[in-house]
Design a protein around this motif. Structure first.
Motif, PDB file in Angstrom:
ATOM      1  N   SER A 267       0.836  -1.191   0.000  1.00 40.86           N
ATOM      2  CA  SER A 267       0.000   0.000   0.000  1.00 40.86           C
ATOM      3  C   SER A 267       0.877   1.248   0.000  1.00 40.86           C
ATOM      4  O   SER A 267       1.813   1.344   0.799  1.00 40.86           O
ATOM      5  N   PRO A 268       0.575   2.223  -0.861  1.00 44.59           N
ATOM      6  CA  PRO A 268       1.232   3.524  -0.751  1.00 44.59           C
ATOM      7  C   PRO A 268       0.771   4.218   0.530  1.00 44.59           C
ATOM      8  O   PRO A 268      -0.363   4.048   0.972  1.00 44.59           O
ATOM      9  N   MET A 269       1.650   5.025   1.120  1.00 42.94           N
ATOM     10  CA  MET A 269       1.321   5.744   2.333  1.00 42.94           C
ATOM     11  C   MET A 269       0.652   7.083   2.000  1.00 42.94           C
ATOM     12  O   MET A 269       0.989   7.744   1.016  1.00 42.94           O
ATOM     13  N   PHE A 270      -0.303   7.497   2.848  1.00 43.61           N
ATOM     14  CA  PHE A 270      -1.047   8.729   2.625  1.00 43.61           C
ATOM     15  C   PHE A 270      -0.127   9.952   2.631  1.00 43.61           C
ATOM     16  O   PHE A 270      -0.251  10.849   1.791  1.00 43.61           O
ATOM     17  N   LEU A 271       0.793  10.021   3.596  1.00 38.42           N
ATOM     18  CA  LEU A 271       1.799  11.086   3.627  1.00 38.42           C
ATOM     19  C   LEU A 271       3.135  10.457   3.229  1.00 38.42           C
ATOM     20  O   LEU A 271       3.860   9.925   4.073  1.00 38.42           O
ATOM     21  N   PRO A 272       3.464  10.488   1.942  1.00 36.67           N
ATOM     22  CA  PRO A 272       4.598   9.707   1.443  1.00 36.67           C
ATOM     23  C   PRO A 272       5.949  10.077   2.035  1.00 36.67           C
ATOM     24  O   PRO A 272       6.847   9.237   2.094  1.00 36.67           O
ATOM     25  N   HIS A 273       6.119  11.316   2.511  1.00 34.79           N
ATOM     26  CA  HIS A 273       7.415  11.734   3.051  1.00 34.79           C
ATOM     27  C   HIS A 273       7.516  11.510   4.564  1.00 34.79           C
ATOM     28  O   HIS A 273       8.583  11.753   5.139  1.00 34.79           O
ATOM     29  N   TRP A 274       6.425  11.077   5.195  1.00 36.43           N
ATOM     30  CA  TRP A 274       6.459  10.790   6.633  1.00 36.43           C
ATOM     31  C   TRP A 274       6.719   9.303   6.819  1.00 36.43           C
ATOM     32  O   TRP A 274       5.812   8.510   6.919  1.00 36.43           O
ATOM     33  N   GLN A 275       7.986   8.963   6.892  1.00 34.83           N
ATOM     34  CA  GLN A 275       8.348   7.555   6.977  1.00 34.83           C
ATOM     35  C   GLN A 275       8.650   7.101   8.399  1.00 34.83           C
ATOM     36  O   GLN A 275       8.442   5.936   8.741  1.00 34.83           O
ATOM     37  N   ASN A 276       9.096   8.011   9.234  1.00 32.42           N
ATOM     38  CA  ASN A 276       9.341   7.692  10.643  1.00 32.42           C
ATOM     39  C   ASN A 276       9.472   8.992  11.421  1.00 32.42           C
ATOM     40  O   ASN A 276       9.484  10.083  10.843  1.00 32.42           O
ATOM     41  N   GLY A 277       9.574   8.872  12.750  1.00 36.02           N
ATOM     42  CA  GLY A 277       9.756  10.033  13.596  1.00 36.02           C
ATOM     43  C   GLY A 277       8.517  10.907  13.687  1.00 36.02           C
ATOM     44  O   GLY A 277       7.418  10.514  13.311  1.00 36.02           O
ATOM     45  N   GLU A 278       8.712  12.109  14.222  1.00 33.75           N
ATOM     46  CA  GLU A 278       7.617  13.058  14.396  1.00 33.75           C
ATOM     47  C   GLU A 278       7.250  13.699  13.062  1.00 33.75           C
ATOM     48  O   GLU A 278       8.079  13.845  12.170  1.00 33.75           O
ATOM     49  N   LEU A 279       5.996  14.119  12.956  1.00 37.70           N
ATOM     50  CA  LEU A 279       5.550  14.853  11.783  1.00 37.70           C
ATOM     51  C   LEU A 279       6.159  16.252  11.800  1.00 37.70           C
ATOM     52  O   LEU A 279       6.216  16.897  12.842  1.00 37.70           O
ATOM     53  N   SER A 280       6.607  16.717  10.637  1.00 34.15           N
ATOM     54  CA  SER A 280       7.220  18.039  10.522  1.00 34.15           C
ATOM     55  C   SER A 280       6.743  18.695   9.235  1.00 34.15           C
ATOM     56  O   SER A 280       6.093  18.058   8.397  1.00 34.15           O
ATOM     57  N   ASP A 281       7.084  19.970   9.069  1.00 32.40           N
ATOM     58  CA  ASP A 281       6.708  20.669   7.846  1.00 32.40           C
ATOM     59  C   ASP A 281       7.258  19.966   6.615  1.00 32.40           C
ATOM     60  O   ASP A 281       6.591  19.884   5.578  1.00 32.40           O
ATOM     61  N   GLU A 282       8.476  19.458   6.728  1.00 37.95           N
ATOM     62  CA  GLU A 282       9.112  18.807   5.583  1.00 37.95           C
ATOM     63  C   GLU A 282       8.425  17.493   5.228  1.00 37.95           C
ATOM     64  O   GLU A 282       8.441  17.071   4.062  1.00 37.95           O
ATOM     65  N   LYS A 283       7.824  16.845   6.224  1.00 39.78           N
ATOM     66  CA  LYS A 283       7.163  15.555   5.985  1.00 39.78           C
ATOM     67  C   LYS A 283       5.688  15.708   5.640  1.00 39.78           C
ATOM     68  O   LYS A 283       5.095  14.806   5.045  1.00 39.78           O
ATOM     69  N   TYR A 284       5.102  16.849   6.029  1.00 36.69           N
ATOM     70  CA  TYR A 284       3.672  17.045   5.818  1.00 36.69           C
ATOM     71  C   TYR A 284       3.435  17.693   4.454  1.00 36.69           C
ATOM     72  O   TYR A 284       2.975  18.827   4.347  1.00 36.69           O
ATOM     73  N   VAL A 285       3.779  16.974   3.407  1.00 38.67           N
ATOM     74  CA  VAL A 285       3.645  17.473   2.039  1.00 38.67           C
ATOM     75  C   VAL A 285       3.082  16.384   1.133  1.00 38.67           C
ATOM     76  O   VAL A 285       3.249  15.192   1.385  1.00 38.67           O
ATOM     77  N   LEU A 286       2.393  16.805   0.087  1.00 43.29           N
ATOM     78  CA  LEU A 286       1.911  15.936  -0.982  1.00 43.29           C
ATOM     79  C   LEU A 286       1.132  14.715  -0.497  1.00 43.29           C
ATOM     80  O   LEU A 286       1.434  13.573  -0.873  1.00 43.29           O
ATOM     81  N   PRO A 287       0.093  14.914   0.320  1.00 49.43           N
ATOM     82  CA  PRO A 287      -0.739  13.770   0.689  1.00 49.43           C
ATOM     83  C   PRO A 287      -1.365  13.129  -0.545  1.00 49.43           C
ATOM     84  O   PRO A 287      -1.754  13.829  -1.493  1.00 49.43           O
ATOM     85  N   VAL A 288      -1.431  11.822  -0.540  1.00 48.15           N
ATOM     86  CA  VAL A 288      -1.955  11.078  -1.695  1.00 48.15           C
ATOM     87  C   VAL A 288      -3.460  11.331  -1.832  1.00 48.15           C
ATOM     88  O   VAL A 288      -4.193  11.369  -0.850  1.00 48.15           O
ATOM     89  N   GLY A 289      -3.914  11.519  -3.048  1.00 45.89           N
ATOM     90  CA  GLY A 289      -5.353  11.653  -3.282  1.00 45.89           C
ATOM     91  C   GLY A 289      -5.813  13.068  -3.506  1.00 45.89           C
ATOM     92  O   GLY A 289      -6.986  13.366  -3.298  1.00 45.89           O
ATOM     93  N   GLY A 290      -4.913  13.954  -3.900  1.00 40.31           N
ATOM     94  CA  GLY A 290      -5.303  15.323  -4.198  1.00 40.31           C
ATOM     95  C   GLY A 290      -5.334  16.201  -2.967  1.00 40.31           C
ATOM     96  O   GLY A 290      -5.107  15.730  -1.853  1.00 40.31           O
TER      97      GLY A 290
END
Length: 352
Positions: free
Chosen positions: A98-121
């Motif tokens: 399965s692709p992940m909804f937040l593709p750049h959030w792979q581990n650790g805390e959520l950050s501005d750098e990880k909270y980008v390009l959520p899948v599905g528009g």
């Protein structure tokens, strides 16, 4: 160089659904070229998808979710790896992922750098297509004990419930948990909390849904239209309040949660159904010394923890119905059922 699965012939064109934010009935199925995986990317032949409330926000063009151009919708899905680009090490051909909804959030805390390009528009492409290319780091294998339709329910709703119950709430055996509603996140939360050994209370306006929630393991059920939810919760807990609340409604319902939680307890705040703002009793917030966590889906690492837990405990996600992803009538009907709020469990689309 691309490594293909010799048992699967990849065509040159495929179907993909497109939305311009003008509503469910304006969705269109169109033929497009099959993408090719680049370095560290895999090509997935999509086999199942599940619907989420967020998908409706994109398809209906609500506020900030309106797509600026036609985009492929849907955030949840399961596919089989049929081709690999150079350098791929995480997956073999034939793996179900399965692709992940937040593709750049792979581990650790959520950050501005990880909270980008959520899948599905509304900007990033979604999954409602026959084939999808995804970077290998942005996907994970599904639980081995689930059907493909069941596995499609995990990346958004179940992962959000895992984040709320296990990561944020740190729910333990013997504790009490209040879950608002019987939507997708709520049902997963009931199953996870019950598997952990917690005692669970659930709210709904439907006696039928409350009965089904009891069958999933809920100990105490409350009709929120007929009863004072907070008072019922206090009665159930001997006046103490619950250890943890999974707040899936939002808005002013947070005041109900504040009255229901024990002093020093915690609330995982997820819901947007009751609006994006509300008048909150800050006195209850302060005097109950409560912790309120905003919960956004979860990381790939959390998803991998969830899949191991699902396999270990034999959890089977609740599926309301399964429809064909190739039928315009069935896709539209499933989305309208999601809008109506009548479903119990996840609405799933499958490839033929």
């Amino acid at each position: 160089m691309t490594n293909h699965d010799p048992s699967t012939e990849v065509p040159e064109s495929m179907f993909a659904w497109l939305t311009d934010g003008h509503g469910t009935d304006a969705l269109r199925r169109t033929a497009v070229a099959v993408p090719s995986p680049g370095e560290h990317e895999v090509l997935l032949r999509m086999r199942a998808w599940s619907l989420n409330y967020r998908d409706l926000l994109v398809i209906n063009g609500e506020d900030g979710w309106s797509p600026p151009r036609p985009v492929v919708p849907l955030s949840d899905g399961v596919g089989v790896v049929v081709a690999r680009g150079d350098g791929v090490t995480r997956f073999d051909l034939g793996n179900r992922v399965s692709p992940m909804f937040l593709p750049h959030w792979q581990n650790g805390e959520l950050s501005d750098e990880k909270y980008v390009l959520p899948v599905g528009g509304p900007v990033n492409r979604g999954l409602l297509a026959e084939y999808v290319v995804v970077h290998e780091d942005e996907a994970a294998e599904t639980p081995r004990t689930l059907t493909t339709a069941e596995a499609a329910t995990l990346p958004v709703a179940a992962l959000t419930a895992w984040h709320a119950v296990v990561v944020r709430g740190q729910v333990e055996a013997g504790q009490t948990v209040l879950v608002h509603g019987t939507g997708g996140v709520a049902l997963h939360a009931i199953q996870l909390a019950t598997a952990l050994g917690a005692r669970v209370a659930v709210t709904s306006s439907s006696e039928e849904k409350l009965a089904r929630a009891r069958a999933l393991g809920a100990e105490h059920t409350i009709d929120y239209r007929r009863d004072d939810v907070a008072q019922r919760v206090l009665d159930w807990t001997g006046g103490r309040g619950v250890d943890h609340v999974v707040e899936t409604v939002g808005g002013e319902n947070l005041n109900v949660s504040l009255r229901s939680v024990r002093v020093g307890g915690s609330i995982s705040f997820i819901g947007l159904l009751a609006g994006l703002s509300a008048s909150i009793n800050t006195y209850d917030f302060v005097t109950r010394n409560v912790t309120i966590h905003g919960v956004e889906t979860g990381s790939r690492e959390m998803y991998e923890q969830l899949t191991a837990f699902v396999d270990e405990h034999g959890i089977r996600p609740v599926v309301d119905s399964v429809s064909s992803a190739t039928s315009e009538t069935e896709v539209t009907k499933a989305l309208h059922r999601l809008e109506s709020g009548g479903a119990f469990g996840k609405l799933v689309l499958v490839a033929e």
